[in-house]
Structure formats: C-alpha cells, structure tokens
Design a protein around this motif. Structure first.
Motif, PDB file in Angstrom:
ATOM      1  N   THR A  28       0.832  -1.201   0.000  1.00 50.96           N
ATOM      2  CA  THR A  28       0.000   0.000   0.000  1.00 50.96           C
ATOM      3  C   THR A  28       0.866   1.251   0.000  1.00 50.96           C
ATOM      4  N   SER A  29       1.910   1.240   0.778  1.00 49.84           N
ATOM      5  CA  SER A  29       2.828   2.381   0.821  1.00 49.84           C
ATOM      6  C   SER A  29       3.568   2.550  -0.508  1.00 49.84           C
ATOM      7  N   VAL A  30       3.975   1.430  -1.081  1.00 52.99           N
ATOM      8  CA  VAL A  30       4.681   1.481  -2.366  1.00 52.99           C
ATOM      9  C   VAL A  30       3.771   2.045  -3.447  1.00 52.99           C
ATOM     10  N   LEU A  31       2.526   1.589  -3.482  1.00 59.73           N
ATOM     11  CA  LEU A  31       1.579   2.082  -4.478  1.00 59.73           C
ATOM     12  C   LEU A  31       1.337   3.578  -4.299  1.00 59.73           C
ATOM     13  N   ALA A  32       1.136   4.004  -3.056  1.00 57.65           N
ATOM     14  CA  ALA A  32       0.878   5.421  -2.792  1.00 57.65           C
ATOM     15  C   ALA A  32       2.050   6.291  -3.261  1.00 57.65           C
ATOM     16  N   THR A  78      -6.867  -7.861  -4.034  1.00 55.48           N
ATOM     17  CA  THR A  78      -8.270  -7.479  -4.208  1.00 55.48           C
ATOM     18  C   THR A  78      -9.118  -7.865  -2.996  1.00 55.48           C
ATOM     19  N   GLU A  79      -9.016  -9.102  -2.562  1.00 54.46           N
ATOM     20  CA  GLU A  79      -9.840  -9.555  -1.435  1.00 54.46           C
ATOM     21  C   GLU A  79      -9.490  -8.795  -0.163  1.00 54.46           C
ATOM     22  N   ALA A  80      -8.221  -8.587   0.078  1.00 56.31           N
ATOM     23  CA  ALA A  80      -7.807  -7.884   1.288  1.00 56.31           C
ATOM     24  C   ALA A  80      -8.280  -6.429   1.265  1.00 56.31           C
ATOM     25  N   VAL A  81      -8.226  -5.799   0.111  1.00 59.56           N
ATOM     26  CA  VAL A  81      -8.713  -4.425  -0.014  1.00 59.56           C
ATOM     27  C   VAL A  81     -10.208  -4.360   0.296  1.00 59.56           C
ATOM     28  N   TYR A  82     -10.962  -5.265  -0.311  1.00 60.21           N
ATOM     29  CA  TYR A  82     -12.407  -5.249  -0.089  1.00 60.21           C
ATOM     30  C   TYR A  82     -12.752  -5.535   1.369  1.00 60.21           C
ATOM     31  N   ASP A  83     -12.046  -6.474   1.967  1.00 58.82           N
ATOM     32  CA  ASP A  83     -12.303  -6.793   3.373  1.00 58.82           C
ATOM     33  C   ASP A  83     -11.985  -5.597   4.276  1.00 58.82           C
ATOM     34  N   ALA A  84     -10.934  -4.869   3.944  1.00 56.83           N
ATOM     35  CA  ALA A  84     -10.591  -3.691   4.742  1.00 56.83           C
ATOM     36  C   ALA A  84     -11.668  -2.611   4.610  1.00 56.83           C
ATOM     37  N   LEU A  85     -12.190  -2.450   3.405  1.00 60.51           N
ATOM     38  CA  LEU A  85     -13.205  -1.412   3.168  1.00 60.51           C
ATOM     39  C   LEU A  85     -14.545  -1.766   3.804  1.00 60.51           C
ATOM     40  N   LEU A  95     -21.590   0.806  -4.500  1.00 59.73           N
ATOM     41  CA  LEU A  95     -20.420   1.036  -5.336  1.00 59.73           C
ATOM     42  C   LEU A  95     -19.950   2.495  -5.354  1.00 59.73           C
ATOM     43  N   PRO A  96     -20.833   3.501  -5.508  1.00 58.69           N
ATOM     44  CA  PRO A  96     -20.335   4.885  -5.536  1.00 58.69           C
ATOM     45  C   PRO A  96     -19.557   5.265  -4.277  1.00 58.69           C
ATOM     46  N   GLU A  97     -20.034   4.825  -3.129  1.00 56.58           N
ATOM     47  CA  GLU A  97     -19.325   5.103  -1.880  1.00 56.58           C
ATOM     48  C   GLU A  97     -18.054   4.262  -1.784  1.00 56.58           C
ATOM     49  N   LEU A  98     -18.112   3.040  -2.264  1.00 60.68           N
ATOM     50  CA  LEU A  98     -16.983   2.124  -2.126  1.00 60.68           C
ATOM     51  C   LEU A  98     -15.756   2.616  -2.875  1.00 60.68           C
ATOM     52  N   VAL A  99     -15.930   3.101  -4.117  1.00 58.41           N
ATOM     53  CA  VAL A  99     -14.768   3.514  -4.902  1.00 58.41           C
ATOM     54  C   VAL A  99     -14.120   4.762  -4.299  1.00 58.41           C
ATOM     55  N   LEU A 100     -14.901   5.631  -3.693  1.00 60.05           N
ATOM     56  CA  LEU A 100     -14.322   6.813  -3.041  1.00 60.05           C
ATOM     57  C   LEU A 100     -13.640   6.434  -1.732  1.00 60.05           C
ATOM     58  N   LEU A 101     -14.224   5.481  -1.009  1.00 61.23           N
ATOM     59  CA  LEU A 101     -13.593   4.998   0.220  1.00 61.23           C
ATOM     60  C   LEU A 101     -12.260   4.323  -0.087  1.00 61.23           C
ATOM     61  N   ALA A 102     -12.216   3.601  -1.205  1.00 62.16           N
ATOM     62  CA  ALA A 102     -10.964   2.947  -1.606  1.00 62.16           C
ATOM     63  C   ALA A 102      -9.870   3.973  -1.855  1.00 62.16           C
ATOM     64  N   ALA A 103     -10.235   5.113  -2.435  1.00 60.15           N
ATOM     65  CA  ALA A 103      -9.252   6.162  -2.693  1.00 60.15           C
ATOM     66  C   ALA A 103      -8.703   6.743  -1.403  1.00 60.15           C
ATOM     67  N   GLU A 104      -9.538   6.783  -0.363  1.00 63.13           N
ATOM     68  CA  GLU A 104      -9.088   7.317   0.925  1.00 63.13           C
ATOM     69  C   GLU A 104      -8.213   6.317   1.672  1.00 63.13           C
ATOM     70  N   ARG A 105      -8.645   5.054   1.683  1.00 63.43           N
ATOM     71  CA  ARG A 105      -7.946   4.038   2.480  1.00 63.43           C
ATOM     72  C   ARG A 105      -6.682   3.527   1.793  1.00 63.43           C
ATOM     73  N   PHE A 106      -6.659   3.566   0.469  1.00 65.01           N
ATOM     74  CA  PHE A 106      -5.523   3.051  -0.302  1.00 65.01           C
ATOM     75  C   PHE A 106      -5.122   4.112  -1.324  1.00 65.01           C
ATOM     76  N   PRO A 111      -9.214   7.231  -8.148  1.00 66.15           N
ATOM     77  CA  PRO A 111      -9.258   8.689  -8.079  1.00 66.15           C
ATOM     78  C   PRO A 111     -10.030   9.170  -6.860  1.00 66.15           C
ATOM     79  N   THR A 112      -9.595  10.295  -6.313  1.00 66.09           N
ATOM     80  CA  THR A 112     -10.234  10.841  -5.124  1.00 66.09           C
ATOM     81  C   THR A 112     -11.529  11.562  -5.483  1.00 66.09           C
ATOM     82  N   ARG A 113     -12.272  11.895  -4.458  1.00 66.03           N
ATOM     83  CA  ARG A 113     -13.508  12.649  -4.652  1.00 66.03           C
ATOM     84  C   ARG A 113     -13.223  13.967  -5.382  1.00 66.03           C
ATOM     85  N   ASP A 114     -12.162  14.655  -4.984  1.00 68.44           N
ATOM     86  CA  ASP A 114     -11.836  15.940  -5.612  1.00 68.44           C
ATOM     87  C   ASP A 114     -11.423  15.761  -7.073  1.00 68.44           C
ATOM     88  N   GLN A 115     -10.694  14.697  -7.358  1.00 67.35           N
ATOM     89  CA  GLN A 115     -10.281  14.454  -8.742  1.00 67.35           C
ATOM     90  C   GLN A 115     -11.489  14.176  -9.635  1.00 67.35           C
TER      91      GLN A 115
END
Length: 452
Positions: A28-32, A78-85, A95-106, A111-115
C-alpha cells in the motif's frame, strides 16, 4: 509569446515500475508513493485542453504506468482491499461510496472525490479519463467471486431514498420523482418515464429515479406487477405521443455528465438487476427465494425503444409494443457497449440476429417477423392500455413469481452475470473515452447545436 504562455517543459518518463511483494501494508505504501510520483509528473503539465502533442504523450505515459501499477497491486490484494473497506464483509457498501472509500484508504488505488469532481467540470473529450481507474478497480472486485457476490448484494439492497418515500407511497399509491412517476393502480404499479425534454433519454438523474421507483414497487406489498411505459412528449415532433426511451443521452455524454459508476455500471447493478433478480430484503438468509423480493415486470413500448430502452426490454416478463414502434441497439453507431445487451439479446433472439442488431445496427420494426423474438404482443396503439391490463391480470397469478425466479436462474446464473460485468466495467469505461466515441458524440452535438 510571454513566459506565462510558454509550453511547460515535457517531464521525463515515469520511474521504473514498483515492486509489490504481497504484504498489504508495505505494498500500500509502495503504491501510494508510485502514484504520487506519476501525479507529480501530471501536475507539471497544463490541463489537457492546453497540451501540445508531446505533453499529451507524457501524460498518457504517466497514466499508463500508474494503471499498470494498480492492476499489479489488485492482482495480489483485491480480497484484502475489499475486506478492509467493508470491515471483513460485515458491511454492505454501495459502489459509488466504495470507490471513493478505496481512494481514501488506499491512496493511489482510485481517483479521489476531488479528482472526480474536477473531471466533471470538463466535457468528455477534455477529461483525463480518471474514471478508467475506477473501472480497473470495479473490474477486479467483480472478477473475484466472493468479493463480487458480496458487492452485488450491496447493490441489490433498497436505497435510502426509497426508504424515505416508502411510507408515503404505501399510503397514497403515488410517488412523483423528477423524471419518473410511480402510481399504484389495483395490483399494478405503473412507472412512467417523464424525461420528456430528451425523449426519455437516460441520464444520471433518470437512473437514480428509476432505482428509487423500482425499490418502491418491490417494497409495496399491495403491488404484484410493475409496468414500465414512456410518458407523453412535449418536443414538437412527438408532442402528445408516448415514447418509451431514446437510450443514453448523448448530449450529456459529450458534455461529461454521464457518470461511469452511477450510470454506466450502476444501472446494471442497480435498478435493472433488481427488476431481474429481485430486491435484497434479507441478506442473512441463505435461500435466494427468501432473501429477495421479486415481482413480474411488463414493458409497454410506444414509438421506439432505442439503446438502453431496448436493453431494458430484455429483462422484462412481458413486452407489449404498438404496431408502429421499433427497437434498436445502435452500439455500432455510438461506439459504446450496449450494457448487458450482448449477454441477453442472443439468448432471446439468437446469436445471428444479435450480431445484426449490435454489430450492424439493424433496427427491428414491429412489422418484422423477428419482432416476436423481443416483444410478446404487438397491438394497435389504441389497444395498448387494454393489452397492458390483460398482461397485469395474467402475471398476477400466484405461481408466476416462483416460475419467473426459476427461469431467470436457469437463463442467467449469478456468476455469469458477475463475470460479464467484470469485463464490461473495464471495456465500457475505455470505450467512453476512446477517440472514435468522442468524435461521434461531438459531431452529433454540433449537428444538434446547428439546428437550434
């Protein structure tokens, strides 16, 4: 040319691809960090409308690199990301909330809400295409069987908006939404499209209103059957006539107002799937017949059902069409994928006709013998109301609900639906940003503007 007007220097290419080792925290840190590097390259460039060819190639390279990194990360996590969210799948998140939450957590995964908000300020051709990154995430989630099934469940739950309106609808038998009217008449709930300024073309508002309407129909115990029909038009050419649907609003698509998550993917996972498979009212129950509320659906097609309108007919239990109506899926003309039409049309009409319609743009009129493959009853316009009432009577029989459930289970198993949508999520969003689609919607918009 002033210093301020001078083109920005072309950035160097992205750094070498990141190395992921399978540890979620480290990766996660490497990706960020890698995504931030790619974003820094993009930040050195002008906005897309002001880039020269060299600068656009640099932007394309930065996006390609970051997308490759996201795919590599999701292949491992993928599974670990979904389980964390979802807190170990203890929460159902739409789904609309999930993709924005993913941007915050990972950070960097989506893309972020602002993007996304910034993207919505541009026409489609001038966007960066950040919804493509949402498509990569959605495709990965749906491709994983356990994760995808849980996400599908989340999208089958009643919406909060329907919950707010339900008591009043039960009491009055009427719900008037911005683009849709729902009226209970006897055992049927009539859902009338009223997006009259654009021939009932589909836009973000109509999709949201339709999901609310479908939820209300399925939650009202006094309703046995839902009826879909277009309202009367106020545009001069069709004034006073009913129109079922003109398909996706291409003007909104050109202007960047069609959302990938809410519209292009959300309509398939939302109201259309609820009509087909049922509303999830008891998620803990193991039996599908007990965990979902299902009802029969009738479509009454006046004038035409184009694109998304024809797609909708493919999940209905009875389709009644006026003799002067026609249906079509102009995917070849528009350049996008016609929803789940590619999955369902061949099953109903045969593979050869499906190719003629989807790839060749064939229009089916009610005078064509093939019309009987997609419509059950073809009647004079004056007899439409009577034909609808007869269909409501027939589909209200007690055994209909159980049998339609078994038919749908046999025709389109949940895994088949999920696997199709996993590929659709990636293909459709890519098509929405492809050069040929952008050119077609711009040309159509220019023709329309010249007539006003």
């Amino acid at each position: 040319m002033s210093v301020d007007d001078a083109p920005a220097p072309v950035p160097a290419g992205p750094v070498p691809p990141p190395v992921f080792v399978g540890d979620l925290h480290r990766d996660t840190s490497v990706l960020a960090e890698y995504a931030a590097t790619c974003e820094a390259l993009l930040a050195r460039l002008p906005a897309r409308p002001r880039r020269d060819a060299s600068q656009q190639r640099s932007a394309d390279a930065a996006f390609a690199a970051s997308r490759a990194a996201r795919r590599a990360f999701l292949a491992l996590h993928t599974e670990a990301v979904y389980d964390a969210l979802t807190e170990g799948r203890s929460r159902h998140i739409r789904l609309p909330e999930l993709v924005l939450l993913a941007a915050e957590r990972f950070p960097g995964l989506a893309p972020t809400r602002d993007q996304i908000a910034l993207e919505r300020t541009f026409i489609q051709a001038e966007k960066e295409g950040r919804e493509i990154d949402q498509g990569i995430l959605c495709g990965a989630l749906l491709r994983c069987r356990e994760v995808g099934t849980h996400l599908i469940d989340a999208m089958l739950l009643p919406t909060s908006r329907a919950g707010e309106l339900l008591a009043d609808f039960r009491a009055t038998g009427r719900a008037e939404l911005k683009t849709v009217l729902v009226e209970r008449r006897g055992r049927a709930a009539h859902v009338t499209f009223r997006n009259t300024h654009c021939l009932n073309a589909e836009d973000d508002q109509l999709i949201a209103d339709m999901e609310t309407a479908v939820d209300l129909v399925l939650l009202d115990d006094r309703v046995s059957v839902g009826v879909l029909r277009g309202g009367e038009m106020d545009l001069p050419r069709y004034r006073g006539r009913r129109v079922f649907s003109a398909g996706i609003n291409l003007k909104d698509l050109r202007n960047g107002d069609i959302s990938f998550v809410d519209f292009l993917l959300g309509r398939e996972l939302g109201y259309i799937h609820k009509m087909f498979r049922g509303l999830l009212t008891d998620p803990a129950n193991a039996l599908w017949s007990d965990r979902c509320t299902q009802k029969s659906w009738i479509g009454a097609v006046d004038t035409f059902a184009i694109g998304g309108g024809m797609q909708l007919l493919l999940v209905l239990d009875r389709v009644i069409a006026a003799k002067d109506a026609y249906v079509s899926l102009p995917a070849a003309e528009e350049g996008i994928v016609p929803g789940l039409g590619n999955l369902r049309l061949g099953r109903l009409a045969g593979a050869r006709l499906a190719r003629q319609v989807v790839l060749g743009g064939r229009r089916i009129t009610m005078a064509d013998p093939e019309a009987r493959l997609v419509c059950d009853d073809i009647v004079p316009t004056a007899d439409m109301d009577e034909a609808v009432e007869q269909a409501v009577h027939e589909l209200s029989a007690p055994a209909v609900a159980a049998n339609r459930r078994m038919l749908n289970l046999a025709e389109e198993p949940l895994d088949q639906f999920r696997e199709y949508l996993a590929e659709f999520a990636v293909s459709q969003v890519a098509r929405a940003y492809s050069a040929d689609v952008l050119a077609k919607v711009e040309a159509r918009w220019q023709r329309s503007a010249s007539r006003t």
